[in-house]
Design an enzyme around this catalytic site. Structure first.
Site, mmCIF file in Angstrom:
data_model
loop_
_atom_site.group_PDB
_atom_site.id
_atom_site.type_symbol
_atom_site.label_atom_id
_atom_site.label_comp_id
_atom_site.label_asym_id
_atom_site.label_seq_id
_atom_site.Cartn_x
_atom_site.Cartn_y
_atom_site.Cartn_z
ATOM 1 N N ASN A 49 0.874 -1.178 0.000
ATOM 2 C CA ASN A 49 0.000 0.000 0.000
ATOM 3 C C ASN A 49 0.911 1.227 0.000
ATOM 4 O O ASN A 49 1.476 1.568 1.032
ATOM 5 C CB ASN A 49 -0.881 -0.036 1.261
ATOM 6 N N LYS B 281 0.169 4.295 -0.239
ATOM 7 C CA LYS B 281 -0.438 5.518 0.312
ATOM 8 C C LYS B 281 -0.161 6.680 -0.661
ATOM 9 O O LYS B 281 -0.189 6.439 -1.872
ATOM 10 C CB LYS B 281 0.088 5.786 1.726
ATOM 11 N N HIS C 168 -9.247 1.240 5.156
ATOM 12 C CA HIS C 168 -7.938 1.430 5.810
ATOM 13 C C HIS C 168 -8.116 2.416 6.965
ATOM 14 O O HIS C 168 -8.912 3.358 6.880
ATOM 15 C CB HIS C 168 -6.919 1.967 4.803
ATOM 16 N N GLU D 102 -6.446 4.850 7.927
ATOM 17 C CA GLU D 102 -6.241 6.272 7.588
ATOM 18 C C GLU D 102 -7.496 6.850 6.932
ATOM 19 O O GLU D 102 -7.828 8.021 7.128
ATOM 20 C CB GLU D 102 -4.999 6.414 6.686
ATOM 21 N N GLU E 289 -4.972 -4.944 10.790
ATOM 22 C CA GLU E 289 -4.001 -3.863 10.909
ATOM 23 C C GLU E 289 -4.223 -3.107 12.213
ATOM 24 O O GLU E 289 -5.016 -2.148 12.251
ATOM 25 C CB GLU E 289 -4.150 -2.901 9.728
ATOM 26 N N GLY F 218 2.954 2.358 10.584
ATOM 27 C CA GLY F 218 3.918 3.438 10.374
ATOM 28 C C GLY F 218 4.690 3.835 11.616
ATOM 29 O O GLY F 218 5.315 4.892 11.646
ATOM 30 N N SER G 82 3.915 -2.027 10.204
ATOM 31 C CA SER G 82 5.377 -2.065 10.374
ATOM 32 C C SER G 82 6.004 -3.402 9.965
ATOM 33 O O SER G 82 6.930 -3.881 10.609
ATOM 34 C CB SER G 82 5.756 -1.692 11.817
ATOM 35 N N GLY H 167 3.040 -0.956 4.119
ATOM 36 C CA GLY H 167 3.079 0.442 3.704
ATOM 37 C C GLY H 167 4.490 0.857 3.345
ATOM 38 O O GLY H 167 4.986 0.614 2.252
ATOM 39 N N GLY H 168 5.171 1.470 4.318
ATOM 40 C CA GLY H 168 6.483 2.091 4.113
ATOM 41 C C GLY H 168 7.485 1.258 3.331
ATOM 42 O O GLY H 168 8.139 1.766 2.405
HETATM 43 P P1 PGA Z 1 3.234 0.405 7.432
HETATM 44 O O1 PGA Z 1 1.738 0.601 6.898
HETATM 45 O O2 PGA Z 1 3.759 -0.885 6.819
HETATM 46 O O3 PGA Z 1 3.979 1.603 6.942
HETATM 47 O O4 PGA Z 1 3.171 0.314 8.907
HETATM 48 C C1 PGA Z 1 0.867 -0.489 6.783
HETATM 49 C C2 PGA Z 1 -0.467 -0.035 6.242
HETATM 50 O O5 PGA Z 1 -0.912 1.078 6.553
HETATM 51 O O6 PGA Z 1 -1.118 -0.779 5.493
#
Ligand code: PGA
Length: 255
Positions: free
Chosen positions: A9, A11, A98, A100, A170, A176, A213, A234-235
């Protein structure tokens, strides 16, 4: 052979130009991981402005997803993306709910539910995100929170629909932050999610991903759990080198 989902993802990262570069870097990879132990389903979810560029430059084995979508197909809905327009692109998956979107953009379980049912009608695969925030975790209400999100998000979903979606666990506090859940926490949540899905009418095979993470060092631990079939990252999915590493580690993990 088991399938492991490695969904990225992005973002709000990777412009169309950066997406093209990412895809070109990735195209050279497949032979390095295709003969490994596990079959890997590699999925990338770019920002919608980069989706078409991703379609045009992705290697054939990479699948694409959208980070969100609206539940109406067309009309006076300024700024939204249509699910039928997604079908015109080579997109198979859509992330829905999600945290967010829930926290920053006010997404509700009711709109999530409409999106899920619309996507299933169009044969797009939703990746429904659920998970508790830090306060809920401290209060010990993780499972009731997940249960409610599943029940409301999947209200009126057909049996066939329930068998054709993915759930991502999640925990919000792990997203993050560099502070992932433990593999044991993820496994317990995975088991709870599968049991809840079965009580809603789904088959026990519904895939559950863990997100929060995830990195190349810890991915193996998560995907080797009995009730976790993949990850939502994500990251560490934004850069092609680290995404490649995630794919390689997943393909070698002992299940
Ligand atoms: P992250 O994000 O791997 O950066 O923690 C995961 C996500 O929001 O799906």
């Amino acid at each position: 052979m088991s399938v492991i989902y490695v969904a990225g993802n992005w973002k709000l990262n990777n412009s169309p130009g950066e997406t093209e570069e990412f895809m070109k870097n990735l195209a050279a990879l497949k032979p390095e991981f295709e003969d490994k132990e596990n079959e890997v389903e590699a999925i990338i979810c770019p920002p919608s402005l980069s989706l078409e560029r991703a379609c045009n430059h992705k290697p054939p084995w990479l699948l694409l997803g959208s980070q969100d979508v609206y539940y109406e197909e067309k009309g006076a809905y300024t700024g939204e993306d249509s699910p039928t327009m997604l079908c015109e692109l080579d997109v198979g998956y859509v992330i829905v709910g999600h945290s967010e979107r829930r926290k920053i953009f006010g997404e509700t379980d009711e709109s999530i539910n409409k999106k899920i049912n619309k996507l299933l009608e169009l044969e797009l695969t939703p990746i429904l995100c659920v998970g508790e925030d830090e306060k809920e975790r401290e209060k010990g209400v993780t499972f009731p929170v997940i249960e409610l999100q599943l029940k409301k998000g999947l209200c009126g979903t057909t049996k066939n629909g329930l068998d054709n979606l993915l759930i991502a666990y999640e925990p919000v506090w792990a997203i993050g932050t560099g502070k992932s859940a433990t593999a044991k926490d993820a496994e317990e949540a995975g088991k709870f999610i599968k049991d809840t899905m079965v009580s809603l009418g789904a088959s026990p095979e519904v895939p559950v991903l863990y997100g929060g993470s995830v990195n190349p060092e810890n991915i193996g631990e998560f995907v080797s759990q009995d009730n976790i079939e993949g990850v939502l990252v994500g990251g560490k999915s934004v850069n092609s080198d680290s995404y490649k590493e995630l794919l390689e580690k997943a393909s070698e993990a002992s299940l």
